[in-house]
Design a protein around this motif. Sequence first.
Motif, PDB file in Angstrom:
ATOM      1  N   VAL A 157      -0.437  13.133  -8.262  1.00  0.00           N
ATOM      2  CA  VAL A 157      -1.054  12.675  -9.515  1.00  0.00           C
ATOM      3  C   VAL A 157      -0.255  11.532 -10.123  1.00  0.00           C
ATOM      4  O   VAL A 157      -0.826  10.530 -10.553  1.00  0.00           O
ATOM      5  CB  VAL A 157      -1.191  13.834 -10.522  1.00  0.00           C
ATOM      6  CG1 VAL A 157      -1.699  13.343 -11.860  1.00  0.00           C
ATOM      7  CG2 VAL A 157      -2.079  14.928  -9.975  1.00  0.00           C
ATOM      8  N   PHE A 158       1.043  11.663 -10.165  1.00  0.00           N
ATOM      9  CA  PHE A 158       1.890  10.631 -10.759  1.00  0.00           C
ATOM     10  C   PHE A 158       1.691   9.299 -10.044  1.00  0.00           C
ATOM     11  O   PHE A 158       1.557   8.253 -10.673  1.00  0.00           O
ATOM     12  CB  PHE A 158       3.360  11.071 -10.697  1.00  0.00           C
ATOM     13  CG  PHE A 158       4.306  10.098 -11.323  1.00  0.00           C
ATOM     14  CD1 PHE A 158       4.414   9.992 -12.702  1.00  0.00           C
ATOM     15  CD2 PHE A 158       5.084   9.274 -10.535  1.00  0.00           C
ATOM     16  CE1 PHE A 158       5.279   9.079 -13.288  1.00  0.00           C
ATOM     17  CE2 PHE A 158       5.959   8.365 -11.096  1.00  0.00           C
ATOM     18  CZ  PHE A 158       6.055   8.269 -12.477  1.00  0.00           C
ATOM     19  N   GLU A 159       1.662   9.337  -8.722  1.00  0.00           N
ATOM     20  CA  GLU A 159       1.473   8.118  -7.943  1.00  0.00           C
ATOM     21  C   GLU A 159       0.102   7.491  -8.194  1.00  0.00           C
ATOM     22  O   GLU A 159      -0.023   6.272  -8.332  1.00  0.00           O
ATOM     23  CB  GLU A 159       1.630   8.441  -6.456  1.00  0.00           C
ATOM     24  CG  GLU A 159       1.580   7.234  -5.567  1.00  0.00           C
ATOM     25  CD  GLU A 159       1.812   7.614  -4.118  1.00  0.00           C
ATOM     26  OE1 GLU A 159       1.013   7.177  -3.279  1.00  0.00           O
ATOM     27  OE2 GLU A 159       2.785   8.337  -3.842  1.00  0.00           O
ATOM     28  N   ILE A 160      -0.917   8.310  -8.275  1.00  0.00           N
ATOM     29  CA  ILE A 160      -2.270   7.804  -8.521  1.00  0.00           C
ATOM     30  C   ILE A 160      -2.353   7.158  -9.894  1.00  0.00           C
ATOM     31  O   ILE A 160      -2.910   6.070 -10.045  1.00  0.00           O
ATOM     32  CB  ILE A 160      -3.315   8.930  -8.387  1.00  0.00           C
ATOM     33  CG1 ILE A 160      -3.384   9.393  -6.932  1.00  0.00           C
ATOM     34  CG2 ILE A 160      -4.686   8.474  -8.871  1.00  0.00           C
ATOM     35  CD1 ILE A 160      -4.179  10.654  -6.739  1.00  0.00           C
ATOM     36  N   VAL A 161      -1.824   7.819 -10.905  1.00  0.00           N
ATOM     37  CA  VAL A 161      -1.846   7.260 -12.262  1.00  0.00           C
ATOM     38  C   VAL A 161      -1.114   5.921 -12.282  1.00  0.00           C
ATOM     39  O   VAL A 161      -1.611   4.950 -12.845  1.00  0.00           O
ATOM     40  CB  VAL A 161      -1.255   8.245 -13.285  1.00  0.00           C
ATOM     41  CG1 VAL A 161      -1.083   7.597 -14.648  1.00  0.00           C
ATOM     42  CG2 VAL A 161      -2.125   9.489 -13.399  1.00  0.00           C
ATOM     43  N   ASN A 162       0.039   5.861 -11.650  1.00  0.00           N
ATOM     44  CA  ASN A 162       0.783   4.595 -11.594  1.00  0.00           C
ATOM     45  C   ASN A 162      -0.020   3.507 -10.899  1.00  0.00           C
ATOM     46  O   ASN A 162      -0.041   2.369 -11.350  1.00  0.00           O
ATOM     47  CB  ASN A 162       2.125   4.795 -10.878  1.00  0.00           C
ATOM     48  CG  ASN A 162       3.192   5.272 -11.823  1.00  0.00           C
ATOM     49  OD1 ASN A 162       3.511   4.626 -12.793  1.00  0.00           O
ATOM     50  ND2 ASN A 162       3.730   6.439 -11.530  1.00  0.00           N
ATOM     51  N   ASP A 163      -0.674   3.851  -9.807  1.00  0.00           N
ATOM     52  CA  ASP A 163      -1.484   2.864  -9.081  1.00  0.00           C
ATOM     53  C   ASP A 163      -2.635   2.341  -9.932  1.00  0.00           C
ATOM     54  O   ASP A 163      -2.913   1.140  -9.962  1.00  0.00           O
ATOM     55  CB  ASP A 163      -2.032   3.459  -7.787  1.00  0.00           C
ATOM     56  CG  ASP A 163      -0.968   3.682  -6.736  1.00  0.00           C
ATOM     57  OD1 ASP A 163       0.169   3.167  -6.899  1.00  0.00           O
ATOM     58  OD2 ASP A 163      -1.265   4.380  -5.751  1.00  0.00           O
ATOM     59  N   VAL A 164      -3.310   3.234 -10.641  1.00  0.00           N
ATOM     60  CA  VAL A 164      -4.459   2.842 -11.464  1.00  0.00           C
ATOM     61  C   VAL A 164      -4.001   1.965 -12.631  1.00  0.00           C
ATOM     62  O   VAL A 164      -4.633   0.953 -12.946  1.00  0.00           O
ATOM     63  CB  VAL A 164      -5.246   4.086 -11.944  1.00  0.00           C
ATOM     64  CG1 VAL A 164      -6.269   3.735 -13.003  1.00  0.00           C
ATOM     65  CG2 VAL A 164      -5.900   4.783 -10.749  1.00  0.00           C
TER      66      VAL A 164
ATOM     67  N   THR B  98      -9.410   7.557 -16.508  1.00  0.00           N
ATOM     68  CA  THR B  98      -9.369   8.991 -16.232  1.00  0.00           C
ATOM     69  C   THR B  98     -10.395   9.369 -15.177  1.00  0.00           C
ATOM     70  O   THR B  98     -10.100  10.156 -14.269  1.00  0.00           O
ATOM     71  CB  THR B  98      -9.602   9.792 -17.524  1.00  0.00           C
ATOM     72  OG1 THR B  98      -8.598   9.425 -18.483  1.00  0.00           O
ATOM     73  CG2 THR B  98      -9.547  11.285 -17.281  1.00  0.00           C
ATOM     74  N   ALA B  99     -11.581   8.791 -15.260  1.00  0.00           N
ATOM     75  CA  ALA B  99     -12.619   9.067 -14.261  1.00  0.00           C
ATOM     76  C   ALA B  99     -12.181   8.567 -12.890  1.00  0.00           C
ATOM     77  O   ALA B  99     -12.401   9.249 -11.877  1.00  0.00           O
ATOM     78  CB  ALA B  99     -13.935   8.413 -14.681  1.00  0.00           C
ATOM     79  N   GLU B 100     -11.566   7.398 -12.841  1.00  0.00           N
ATOM     80  CA  GLU B 100     -11.093   6.850 -11.564  1.00  0.00           C
ATOM     81  C   GLU B 100     -10.010   7.747 -10.955  1.00  0.00           C
ATOM     82  O   GLU B 100     -10.036   8.057  -9.757  1.00  0.00           O
ATOM     83  CB  GLU B 100     -10.564   5.435 -11.770  1.00  0.00           C
ATOM     84  CG  GLU B 100     -10.143   4.755 -10.507  1.00  0.00           C
ATOM     85  CD  GLU B 100      -9.699   3.313 -10.718  1.00  0.00           C
ATOM     86  OE1 GLU B 100      -9.102   2.771  -9.770  1.00  0.00           O
ATOM     87  OE2 GLU B 100      -9.936   2.738 -11.797  1.00  0.00           O
ATOM     88  N   ILE B 101      -9.080   8.189 -11.783  1.00  0.00           N
ATOM     89  CA  ILE B 101      -8.006   9.071 -11.317  1.00  0.00           C
ATOM     90  C   ILE B 101      -8.583  10.395 -10.828  1.00  0.00           C
ATOM     91  O   ILE B 101      -8.219  10.891  -9.754  1.00  0.00           O
ATOM     92  CB  ILE B 101      -6.974   9.290 -12.444  1.00  0.00           C
ATOM     93  CG1 ILE B 101      -6.224   7.988 -12.726  1.00  0.00           C
ATOM     94  CG2 ILE B 101      -6.013  10.427 -12.095  1.00  0.00           C
ATOM     95  CD1 ILE B 101      -5.473   7.967 -14.042  1.00  0.00           C
TER      96      ILE B 101
END
Length: 56
Positions: free
Chosen positions: A42-49, A27-30
């Motif tokens: 946001v969706f893309e970032i969460v998927n990447d992480v 969560t901190a990274e996102i």
Amino acid sequence: MIRNCFIQYQHDLESVPLSEEDYIRMTAEITEILRTDDASDVFEIVNDVVYEYLSQ
């Protein structure tokens, strides 16, 4: 969203391999990515992480 990404990667609710610390770290990274690049999806970032976590 993080949990749902794991489900997309063939995990179920019982098999999501995250501790509370992992959730906090992810969560901190996102949040940091969103803070520095507010044009990101946001969706893309969460998927990447999540993908990065699983590929370690």
